[in-house]
Design an enzyme around this catalytic site. Structure first.
Site, mmCIF file in Angstrom:
data_model
loop_
_atom_site.group_PDB
_atom_site.id
_atom_site.type_symbol
_atom_site.label_atom_id
_atom_site.label_comp_id
_atom_site.label_asym_id
_atom_site.label_seq_id
_atom_site.Cartn_x
_atom_site.Cartn_y
_atom_site.Cartn_z
ATOM 1 N N SER A 172 -2.949 -7.568 3.493
ATOM 2 C CA SER A 172 -3.212 -7.328 4.916
ATOM 3 C C SER A 172 -3.673 -8.610 5.597
ATOM 4 O O SER A 172 -3.305 -8.880 6.744
ATOM 5 C CB SER A 172 -4.294 -6.257 5.083
ATOM 6 O OG SER A 172 -3.870 -5.043 4.524
ATOM 7 N N HIS A 181 0.845 -1.210 0.000
ATOM 8 C CA HIS A 181 0.000 0.000 0.000
ATOM 9 C C HIS A 181 0.874 1.251 0.000
ATOM 10 O O HIS A 181 0.592 2.217 -0.713
ATOM 11 C CB HIS A 181 -0.875 0.065 1.266
ATOM 12 C CG HIS A 181 -1.865 -1.043 1.424
ATOM 13 N ND1 HIS A 181 -1.973 -1.794 2.570
ATOM 14 C CD2 HIS A 181 -2.819 -1.516 0.580
ATOM 15 C CE1 HIS A 181 -2.955 -2.669 2.442
ATOM 16 N NE2 HIS A 181 -3.482 -2.536 1.240
ATOM 17 N N LYS A 184 -17.574 -5.532 8.700
ATOM 18 C CA LYS A 184 -16.365 -6.318 8.979
ATOM 19 C C LYS A 184 -15.848 -5.969 10.367
ATOM 20 O O LYS A 184 -15.982 -4.836 10.811
ATOM 21 C CB LYS A 184 -15.263 -5.946 7.975
ATOM 22 C CG LYS A 184 -15.327 -6.658 6.644
ATOM 23 C CD LYS A 184 -13.978 -6.482 5.949
ATOM 24 C CE LYS A 184 -14.074 -6.574 4.451
ATOM 25 N NZ LYS A 184 -12.824 -6.141 3.788
ATOM 26 N N ARG A 193 -2.267 -6.345 -7.976
ATOM 27 C CA ARG A 193 -1.036 -7.124 -7.777
ATOM 28 C C ARG A 193 -0.882 -8.206 -8.822
ATOM 29 O O ARG A 193 0.210 -8.505 -9.271
ATOM 30 C CB ARG A 193 -1.042 -7.792 -6.388
ATOM 31 C CG ARG A 193 -0.875 -6.834 -5.248
ATOM 32 C CD ARG A 193 -1.281 -7.458 -3.956
ATOM 33 N NE ARG A 193 -2.692 -7.840 -3.982
ATOM 34 C CZ ARG A 193 -3.387 -8.269 -2.946
ATOM 35 N NH1 ARG A 193 -2.787 -8.421 -1.790
ATOM 36 N NH2 ARG A 193 -4.655 -8.570 -3.043
HETATM 37 O O1 PNS Z 1 -8.766 -2.697 0.846
HETATM 38 P P1 PNS Z 1 -10.060 -3.252 0.313
HETATM 39 O O2 PNS Z 1 -10.871 -3.844 1.442
HETATM 40 O O3 PNS Z 1 -9.875 -4.185 -0.844
HETATM 41 O O4 PNS Z 1 -10.888 -1.958 -0.250
HETATM 42 C C1 PNS Z 1 -12.180 -2.094 -0.817
HETATM 43 C C2 PNS Z 1 -12.842 -0.719 -0.992
HETATM 44 C C3 PNS Z 1 -12.783 0.074 0.326
HETATM 45 C C4 PNS Z 1 -12.127 0.070 -2.059
HETATM 46 C C5 PNS Z 1 -14.320 -0.932 -1.442
HETATM 47 O O5 PNS Z 1 -14.886 -1.941 -0.663
HETATM 48 C C6 PNS Z 1 -15.166 0.329 -1.273
HETATM 49 O O6 PNS Z 1 -14.926 1.341 -1.894
HETATM 50 N N1 PNS Z 1 -16.174 0.236 -0.386
HETATM 51 C C7 PNS Z 1 -17.075 1.332 -0.088
HETATM 52 C C8 PNS Z 1 -18.493 0.976 -0.483
HETATM 53 C C9 PNS Z 1 -18.734 1.265 -1.961
HETATM 54 O O7 PNS Z 1 -18.564 2.370 -2.433
HETATM 55 N N2 PNS Z 1 -19.133 0.223 -2.714
HETATM 56 C C10 PNS Z 1 -19.439 0.365 -4.120
HETATM 57 C C11 PNS Z 1 -18.366 -0.207 -5.009
HETATM 58 S S1 PNS Z 1 -18.555 -1.976 -5.087
#
Ligand code: PNS
Length: 163
Positions: free
Chosen positions: A129, A17, A41, A90
């Site tokens: 993570s 990150h 979560k 990745r």
């Molecule tokens: O680090 P991660 O958990 O892979 O990140 C995922 C993230 C935070 C980018 C994604 O879950 C997100 O943007 N969640 C917020 C809810 C949202 O906007 N959802 C619509 C897109 S599917």
């Protein structure tokens, strides 16, 4: 001013990150790292802890801001007038998921939010993570995954004291 957001869970932030943060910060004038506050979560670190950790880990980058958001990313970016999201890919296995999120966000935002993908340095391609947490839960070595001050914080969460 070219602004972007790097959204994620960052539970905890890894060298992978941090590599994406550093490189995005050199592309954009201002980068917001957006920590998702997800009630569904149960994270290892609270959102406040993750924000503090990220602030410490990026303190040498003056154009990087750390913030948290809940709910939809597109609502946050609209409020902050941000039109670009950055995500790291990745490997091809990340791509399906990332493509779906990017397309959903583009649609949900009425075309106002684009996503760009950066490929992390190969050195960090294996990092995640969840991998860090699994290794740490067995008191394994995570010093190649996260900065030293985070190693201590992660171990503390699993009840391992001073190393
Ligand atoms: O680090 P991660 O958990 O892979 O990140 C995922 C993230 C935070 C980018 C994604 O879950 C997100 O943007 N969640 C917020 C809810 C949202 O906007 N959802 C619509 C897109 S599917």
């Amino acid at each position: 001013m070219k602004k972007a957001i790097y959204p994620g869970s960052f539970d905890p932030v890894t060298f992978g990150h941090l590599d994406i943060i550093r490189r995005s910060a050199s592309i954009f004038d201002e980068l917001t790292v957006g920590v998702l506050n997800n009630n569904l979560k149960t994270p290892l670190f609270s959102v406040e802890e993750r924000v503090k950790i990220l602030q410490e880990a990026t303190k040498d980058l003056p154009n990087v801001k750390i913030d948290s958001f809940s709910g939809l990313l597109v609502n946050y970016t609209k409020e902050k007038d941000i039109h670009v999201a950055v995500r790291g890919v990745r490997a091809i296995t990340d791509y399906d998921y990332e493509l779906q999120i990017a397309q959903t966000n583009h649609k949900l935002s009425g075309g106002e939010l684009d996503t760009i993908f950066l490929t992390p340095n190969l050195e960090y391609a294996y990092l995640s993570s969840s991998g860090v947490k699994e290794i740490a839960s067995f008191h394994g070595d995570i010093s190649m995954c996260v900065p030293e001050f985070i190693v201590k914080l992660v171990y503390e969460k699993y009840g391992f004291g001073e190393e």
